[in-house]
Scaffold this motif. Structure first.
Motif, short mmCIF file in Angstrom:
data_model
loop_
_atom_site.label_atom_id
_atom_site.label_comp_id
_atom_site.label_asym_id
_atom_site.label_seq_id
_atom_site.Cartn_x
_atom_site.Cartn_y
_atom_site.Cartn_z
N VAL A 306 31.50 55.56 65.26
CA VAL A 306 30.75 56.77 65.61
C VAL A 306 30.95 57.13 67.07
O VAL A 306 31.20 58.29 67.41
CB VAL A 306 29.24 56.57 65.30
N VAL A 307 30.85 56.14 67.96
CA VAL A 307 30.95 56.45 69.39
C VAL A 307 32.36 56.87 69.79
O VAL A 307 32.54 57.51 70.83
CB VAL A 307 30.47 55.26 70.25
N LYS A 308 33.36 56.55 68.97
CA LYS A 308 34.72 57.01 69.26
C LYS A 308 34.82 58.53 69.24
O LYS A 308 35.71 59.11 69.86
CB LYS A 308 35.71 56.43 68.24
N ASN A 309 33.91 59.18 68.51
CA ASN A 309 33.95 60.63 68.41
C ASN A 309 33.46 61.33 69.66
O ASN A 309 33.67 62.54 69.82
CB ASN A 309 33.11 61.10 67.21
N GLY A 310 32.81 60.60 70.55
CA GLY A 310 32.35 61.19 71.80
C GLY A 310 30.97 61.82 71.69
O GLY A 310 30.53 62.23 70.61
#
Length: 362
Positions: A306-310
Protein backbone atom coordinates in the motif's frame (compact mmCIF):
# COMPACT_ATOMS: atom_id res chain seq x y z
CA UNK A 1 8.77 27.99 -21.34
CA UNK A 2 8.62 31.40 -19.62
CA UNK A 3 10.94 34.15 -20.77
CA UNK A 4 14.18 34.35 -18.81
CA UNK A 5 14.51 30.64 -18.11
CA UNK A 6 18.08 29.38 -18.32
CA UNK A 7 19.37 27.13 -21.10
CA UNK A 8 19.57 24.33 -18.56
CA UNK A 9 15.87 24.71 -17.70
CA UNK A 10 14.91 24.71 -21.38
CA UNK A 11 17.08 21.63 -22.02
CA UNK A 12 15.49 19.86 -19.06
CA UNK A 13 12.05 20.65 -20.41
CA UNK A 14 12.88 19.31 -23.88
CA UNK A 15 14.46 16.18 -22.40
CA UNK A 16 11.38 15.58 -20.30
CA UNK A 17 9.18 15.76 -23.40
CA UNK A 18 11.37 13.26 -25.28
CA UNK A 19 11.51 10.82 -22.35
CA UNK A 20 7.79 10.64 -21.86
CA UNK A 21 6.67 9.74 -25.42
CA UNK A 22 3.10 9.73 -24.27
CA UNK A 23 0.25 12.11 -23.76
CA UNK A 24 1.06 14.40 -20.81
CA UNK A 25 -0.73 13.72 -17.58
CA UNK A 26 -3.46 16.28 -17.02
CA UNK A 27 -4.14 17.16 -13.41
CA UNK A 28 -7.84 17.19 -12.66
CA UNK A 29 -9.13 20.50 -11.35
CA UNK A 30 -11.77 18.70 -9.33
CA UNK A 31 -10.76 19.19 -5.73
CA UNK A 32 -11.59 16.82 -2.89
CA UNK A 33 -15.31 16.78 -2.22
CA UNK A 34 -16.35 19.52 0.15
CA UNK A 35 -13.80 22.09 -1.01
CA UNK A 36 -15.11 25.58 -1.59
CA UNK A 37 -15.93 27.31 -4.85
CA UNK A 38 -13.01 29.66 -4.16
CA UNK A 39 -10.57 26.73 -4.19
CA UNK A 40 -11.87 25.44 -7.50
CA UNK A 41 -11.73 28.95 -8.94
CA UNK A 42 -8.15 29.22 -7.72
CA UNK A 43 -7.09 26.19 -9.76
CA UNK A 44 -8.64 27.65 -12.90
CA UNK A 45 -7.03 31.01 -12.18
CA UNK A 46 -3.63 29.36 -11.75
CA UNK A 47 -3.83 28.10 -15.33
CA UNK A 48 -4.60 31.56 -16.66
CA UNK A 49 -2.03 33.47 -14.69
CA UNK A 50 0.83 31.22 -15.85
CA UNK A 51 0.40 32.80 -19.28
CA UNK A 52 0.92 36.34 -17.99
CA UNK A 53 4.29 38.03 -18.15
CA UNK A 54 5.91 37.98 -14.68
CA UNK A 55 7.94 40.60 -12.90
CA UNK A 56 11.54 39.46 -12.37
CA UNK A 57 12.81 40.49 -8.96
CA UNK A 58 15.98 42.56 -9.17
CA UNK A 59 18.72 42.60 -6.55
CA UNK A 60 20.38 45.70 -8.02
CA UNK A 61 21.18 48.36 -5.43
CA UNK A 62 19.77 51.87 -5.77
CA UNK A 63 21.84 54.33 -7.75
CA UNK A 64 23.62 57.05 -5.83
CA UNK A 65 24.44 54.99 -2.77
CA UNK A 66 28.04 54.56 -1.68
CA UNK A 67 29.79 51.19 -1.85
CA UNK A 68 29.63 50.91 1.96
CA UNK A 69 25.91 51.70 1.98
CA UNK A 70 25.18 49.17 -0.74
CA UNK A 71 27.25 46.50 1.00
CA UNK A 72 25.42 47.15 4.28
CA UNK A 73 22.00 46.87 2.64
CA UNK A 74 23.00 43.74 0.76
CA UNK A 75 24.39 42.07 3.88
CA UNK A 76 21.28 42.84 5.91
CA UNK A 77 18.65 41.96 3.29
CA UNK A 78 20.08 39.47 0.84
CA UNK A 79 22.82 37.60 2.73
CA UNK A 80 20.45 35.11 4.46
CA UNK A 81 19.39 33.85 1.01
CA UNK A 82 22.73 33.73 -0.79
CA UNK A 83 23.10 29.97 -0.32
CA UNK A 84 19.67 29.44 -1.87
CA UNK A 85 20.55 31.73 -4.77
CA UNK A 86 23.72 29.77 -5.42
CA UNK A 87 21.81 26.51 -5.82
CA UNK A 88 19.30 28.06 -8.19
CA UNK A 89 16.47 29.64 -6.19
CA UNK A 90 14.86 32.54 -8.06
CA UNK A 91 11.82 34.68 -7.25
CA UNK A 92 9.42 36.08 -9.84
CA UNK A 93 6.16 37.98 -9.35
CA UNK A 94 3.16 38.57 -11.54
CA UNK A 95 2.35 42.12 -12.58
CA UNK A 96 -0.04 42.73 -9.70
CA UNK A 97 2.42 41.06 -7.30
CA UNK A 98 -0.29 38.76 -5.95
CA UNK A 99 1.50 35.55 -6.99
CA UNK A 100 5.10 34.63 -6.16
CA UNK A 101 6.75 32.00 -8.35
CA UNK A 102 9.83 30.47 -6.72
CA UNK A 103 12.10 28.52 -9.09
CA UNK A 104 13.82 25.73 -7.15
CA UNK A 105 16.40 23.20 -8.35
CA UNK A 106 14.21 20.27 -7.30
CA UNK A 107 14.62 17.36 -4.92
CA UNK A 108 17.98 16.17 -3.62
CA UNK A 109 19.38 12.70 -4.28
CA UNK A 110 18.51 11.54 -0.76
CA UNK A 111 14.85 12.55 -1.12
CA UNK A 112 13.75 9.13 -2.40
CA UNK A 113 12.92 5.94 -0.54
CA UNK A 114 13.72 2.32 -1.38
CA UNK A 115 10.66 2.16 -3.66
CA UNK A 116 11.84 5.18 -5.66
CA UNK A 117 9.11 7.43 -4.22
CA UNK A 118 9.72 10.94 -2.90
CA UNK A 119 9.94 11.14 0.87
CA UNK A 120 6.93 13.24 1.77
CA UNK A 121 8.95 15.16 4.36
CA UNK A 122 11.42 16.17 1.62
CA UNK A 123 8.52 17.68 -0.33
CA UNK A 124 7.26 19.44 2.80
CA UNK A 125 10.71 20.87 3.55
CA UNK A 126 11.16 22.06 -0.04
CA UNK A 127 7.80 23.85 0.07
CA UNK A 128 8.72 25.39 3.42
CA UNK A 129 12.00 26.78 2.07
CA UNK A 130 10.33 28.12 -1.07
CA UNK A 131 7.58 29.83 0.94
CA UNK A 132 10.15 31.43 3.26
CA UNK A 133 12.09 32.58 0.20
CA UNK A 134 8.95 34.12 -1.32
CA UNK A 135 7.97 35.84 1.92
CA UNK A 136 11.30 37.17 3.11
CA UNK A 137 13.48 37.67 0.02
CA UNK A 138 13.60 41.44 -0.60
CA UNK A 139 12.22 42.62 -3.94
CA UNK A 140 14.86 45.36 -4.07
CA UNK A 141 17.09 47.41 -1.78
CA UNK A 142 14.16 49.57 -0.62
CA UNK A 143 13.03 46.74 1.67
CA UNK A 144 9.91 45.76 -0.25
CA UNK A 145 8.64 42.22 0.23
CA UNK A 146 6.03 40.01 -1.41
CA UNK A 147 2.71 40.99 0.19
CA UNK A 148 4.77 43.02 2.70
CA UNK A 149 5.13 39.79 4.63
CA UNK A 150 8.74 40.43 5.63
CA UNK A 151 7.70 43.68 7.30
CA UNK A 152 5.32 41.82 9.62
CA UNK A 153 8.27 39.99 11.16
CA UNK A 154 9.43 43.23 12.77
CA UNK A 155 6.97 42.52 15.59
CA UNK A 156 5.38 39.16 14.90
CA UNK A 157 6.16 35.47 14.89
CA UNK A 158 3.91 33.00 13.13
CA UNK A 159 2.89 29.60 14.50
CA UNK A 160 1.80 26.81 12.17
CA UNK A 161 -1.73 25.91 13.27
CA UNK A 162 -2.71 23.43 10.56
CA UNK A 163 -1.66 22.25 7.13
CA UNK A 164 -3.11 20.17 4.31
CA UNK A 165 -1.45 18.50 1.33
CA UNK A 166 -2.78 16.81 -1.79
CA UNK A 167 -0.20 14.78 -3.71
CA UNK A 168 -0.90 14.05 -7.37
CA UNK A 169 -0.24 10.42 -8.22
CA UNK A 170 2.08 11.46 -11.04
CA UNK A 171 4.47 12.78 -8.38
CA UNK A 172 5.46 9.15 -7.82
CA UNK A 173 6.00 8.34 -11.52
CA UNK A 174 9.73 8.03 -12.34
CA UNK A 175 9.31 9.60 -15.79
CA UNK A 176 7.85 12.81 -14.36
CA UNK A 177 10.81 15.14 -13.85
CA UNK A 178 11.51 16.53 -10.37
CA UNK A 179 14.30 18.86 -11.59
CA UNK A 180 13.74 21.79 -11.68
CA UNK A 181 10.43 22.68 -10.07
CA UNK A 182 8.38 25.78 -9.37
CA UNK A 183 6.49 26.63 -6.20
CA UNK A 184 3.62 29.09 -6.68
CA UNK A 185 2.74 30.99 -3.50
CA UNK A 186 -0.49 32.94 -3.04
CA UNK A 187 -2.36 34.49 -0.14
CA UNK A 188 -5.34 32.32 0.69
CA UNK A 189 -7.12 34.04 3.56
CA UNK A 190 -6.69 36.79 6.17
CA UNK A 191 -8.59 36.64 9.43
CA UNK A 192 -8.24 38.61 12.65
CA UNK A 193 -5.08 36.89 13.87
CA UNK A 194 -4.67 34.01 11.42
CA UNK A 195 -3.92 33.69 7.74
CA UNK A 196 -3.23 30.97 5.22
CA UNK A 197 -1.26 30.58 2.03
CA UNK A 198 -1.93 28.33 -0.95
CA UNK A 199 1.23 26.77 -2.38
CA UNK A 200 1.37 24.67 -5.54
CA UNK A 201 4.41 22.64 -6.68
CA UNK A 202 4.50 22.73 -10.48
CA UNK A 203 6.52 20.74 -13.02
CA UNK A 204 7.64 23.57 -15.36
CA UNK A 205 7.70 21.81 -18.73
CA UNK A 206 4.14 20.46 -18.51
CA UNK A 207 2.56 22.85 -16.02
CA UNK A 208 1.29 19.90 -14.01
CA UNK A 209 0.49 20.58 -10.35
CA UNK A 210 2.32 17.86 -8.42
CA UNK A 211 1.45 19.01 -4.90
CA UNK A 212 -1.18 21.38 -3.53
CA UNK A 213 -0.59 22.73 -0.02
CA UNK A 214 -2.44 25.09 2.33
CA UNK A 215 -0.75 26.33 5.52
CA UNK A 216 -2.75 28.05 8.27
CA UNK A 217 -0.64 30.43 10.40
CA UNK A 218 -1.39 32.30 13.63
CA UNK A 219 0.21 35.66 14.41
CA UNK A 220 2.14 35.62 17.70
CA UNK A 221 3.33 38.77 19.50
CA UNK A 222 7.08 38.62 20.11
CA UNK A 223 6.76 40.12 23.59
CA UNK A 224 3.72 38.36 25.04
CA UNK A 225 4.08 35.14 23.00
CA UNK A 226 0.29 35.15 22.58
CA UNK A 227 -1.91 35.39 19.46
CA UNK A 228 -2.28 38.97 18.27
CA UNK A 229 -4.31 40.63 15.49
CA UNK A 230 -2.66 41.40 12.18
CA UNK A 231 -2.14 45.12 11.50
CA UNK A 232 -5.21 46.70 9.89
CA UNK A 233 -3.09 48.24 7.12
CA UNK A 234 -1.93 44.78 6.01
CA UNK A 235 -5.45 43.39 5.83
CA UNK A 236 -6.75 46.45 3.96
CA UNK A 237 -3.85 46.46 1.49
CA UNK A 238 -3.76 42.75 0.63
CA UNK A 239 -7.13 41.29 1.66
CA UNK A 240 -8.52 41.42 -1.89
CA UNK A 241 -5.63 39.28 -3.15
CA UNK A 242 -6.78 36.27 -1.11
CA UNK A 243 -7.81 33.36 -3.36
CA UNK A 244 -9.35 31.07 -0.76
CA UNK A 245 -11.41 33.44 1.43
CA UNK A 246 -11.75 30.96 4.30
CA UNK A 247 -9.55 29.45 7.02
CA UNK A 248 -8.20 25.92 6.91
CA UNK A 249 -9.98 24.04 9.68
CA UNK A 250 -8.70 20.58 10.62
CA UNK A 251 -10.99 18.81 13.05
CA UNK A 252 -9.35 17.44 16.19
CA UNK A 253 -9.07 13.65 16.26
CA UNK A 254 -10.44 11.46 19.03
CA UNK A 255 -7.83 8.92 20.01
CA UNK A 256 -9.24 5.41 20.66
CA UNK A 257 -8.24 3.39 23.72
CA UNK A 258 -6.69 0.65 21.58
CA UNK A 259 -4.32 2.94 19.62
CA UNK A 260 -0.84 1.56 18.97
CA UNK A 261 2.24 3.38 20.28
CA UNK A 262 5.70 4.33 19.11
CA UNK A 263 8.08 6.28 21.37
CA UNK A 264 11.00 8.58 20.53
CA UNK A 265 13.09 11.43 21.87
CA UNK A 266 13.34 14.71 19.94
CA UNK A 267 16.89 15.42 18.80
CA UNK A 268 18.76 18.65 18.09
CA UNK A 269 18.89 17.94 14.34
CA UNK A 270 15.08 18.11 14.25
CA UNK A 271 14.85 21.64 15.70
CA UNK A 272 14.58 25.00 13.93
CA UNK A 273 16.01 28.50 14.42
CA UNK A 274 13.79 28.98 17.47
CA UNK A 275 15.18 25.76 19.02
CA UNK A 276 11.74 24.14 18.71
CA UNK A 277 11.07 20.90 16.89
CA UNK A 278 10.51 21.95 13.27
CA UNK A 279 6.98 21.50 11.97
CA UNK A 280 8.22 19.14 9.24
CA UNK A 281 9.81 16.81 11.82
CA UNK A 282 6.39 15.67 12.99
CA UNK A 283 5.78 14.28 9.51
CA UNK A 284 8.87 12.10 9.92
CA UNK A 285 7.65 10.93 13.33
CA UNK A 286 4.28 9.93 11.83
CA UNK A 287 5.74 7.90 8.99
CA UNK A 288 8.34 6.25 11.25
CA UNK A 289 5.47 5.16 13.51
CA UNK A 290 3.53 3.86 10.52
CA UNK A 291 6.53 1.85 9.32
CA UNK A 292 6.97 0.49 12.83
CA UNK A 293 3.33 -0.61 12.83
CA UNK A 294 3.73 -2.34 9.47
CA UNK A 295 6.86 -4.13 10.65
CA UNK A 296 5.14 -5.29 13.83
CA UNK A 297 2.05 -6.38 11.89
CA UNK A 298 -0.39 -4.44 14.07
CA UNK A 299 -2.20 -2.67 11.21
CA UNK A 300 -4.95 -4.42 9.25
CA UNK A 301 -5.22 -2.31 6.10
CA UNK A 302 -1.67 -1.02 5.74
CA UNK A 303 1.29 -2.96 4.38
CA UNK A 304 4.40 -2.40 2.27
CA UNK A 305 2.43 -2.75 -0.97
CA UNK A 306 0.00 0.00 0.00
CA UNK A 307 2.69 2.50 0.95
CA UNK A 308 4.47 1.89 -2.37
CA UNK A 309 1.62 3.78 -4.01
CA UNK A 310 2.58 6.99 -2.23
CA UNK A 311 0.64 9.40 -0.01
CA UNK A 312 -2.47 10.97 -1.55
CA UNK A 313 -3.59 13.33 1.25
CA UNK A 314 -2.15 14.59 4.50
CA UNK A 315 -3.85 16.82 7.08
CA UNK A 316 -2.00 18.10 10.13
CA UNK A 317 -2.88 20.15 13.20
CA UNK A 318 -0.44 21.64 15.71
CA UNK A 319 -1.36 22.29 19.35
CA UNK A 320 1.96 22.85 21.08
CA UNK A 321 5.73 22.97 20.78
CA UNK A 322 8.52 20.55 21.63
CA UNK A 323 12.23 21.03 22.19
CA UNK A 324 15.35 18.91 22.04
CA UNK A 325 15.25 16.05 24.53
CA UNK A 326 11.48 15.84 24.90
CA UNK A 327 10.14 12.30 25.17
CA UNK A 328 7.28 11.85 22.70
CA UNK A 329 4.70 9.12 22.24
CA UNK A 330 3.15 8.62 18.81
CA UNK A 331 -0.29 7.01 18.96
CA UNK A 332 -1.56 5.62 15.66
CA UNK A 333 -4.68 3.76 14.59
CA UNK A 334 -7.01 2.82 11.74
CA UNK A 335 -10.76 3.32 11.37
CA UNK A 336 -13.08 0.71 9.88
CA UNK A 337 -14.37 1.48 6.35
CA UNK A 338 -11.64 4.10 5.80
CA UNK A 339 -9.11 2.18 3.69
CA UNK A 340 -5.48 3.18 3.21
CA UNK A 341 -5.80 5.76 6.00
CA UNK A 342 -3.91 6.01 9.30
CA UNK A 343 -4.42 8.54 12.11
CA UNK A 344 -1.74 9.89 14.46
CA UNK A 345 -1.68 11.75 17.76
CA UNK A 346 1.71 12.80 19.17
CA UNK A 347 1.81 13.52 22.90
CA UNK A 348 4.36 15.04 25.26
CA UNK A 349 3.80 14.37 28.97
CA UNK A 350 0.27 13.18 28.21
CA UNK A 351 -0.69 16.33 26.26
CA UNK A 352 -1.35 16.28 22.52
CA UNK A 353 1.01 18.54 20.54
CA UNK A 354 0.30 17.32 17.00
CA UNK A 355 -2.18 15.25 15.01
CA UNK A 356 -1.94 13.91 11.49
CA UNK A 357 -4.02 11.93 9.00
CA UNK A 358 -2.38 10.08 6.10
CA UNK A 359 -4.28 8.57 3.17
CA UNK A 360 -2.44 6.59 0.49
CA UNK A 361 -3.18 6.29 -3.22
CA UNK A 362 -4.89 3.15 -4.54
Amino acid sequence: MEEGNSAEERNNAEASKRIRKRKPIVVSTDMEEGNSVEERNHVEASKRIRKRKPIVVSTDMEEGKSVDERNHVEARLFAPFRHLEKIGYRLRLLENESLAVVHVPGLSDDAFDVDGNCHVWSIVKMIGRAVDFAHCYPLDSSERFFLDYGILFDRLFTFMASSSFEFNKCLYEPLVSKWPLKVNVQLGYIGKSSTNFVNNVVEPSSGEILVRNINQLVAIDKETRKPTPFPSWWKEKHGEKAVRKEPLIVQKLSKPDNAHTYTLRASWSETDLYNHVNWTSYVVYSIDALRHGIKEGVLRGMNKEVVKNGIQRMQMAYFGECVEGDQLTVYFWEVKDQPRTVYFDIERDGTSVFQNTLTYHQ
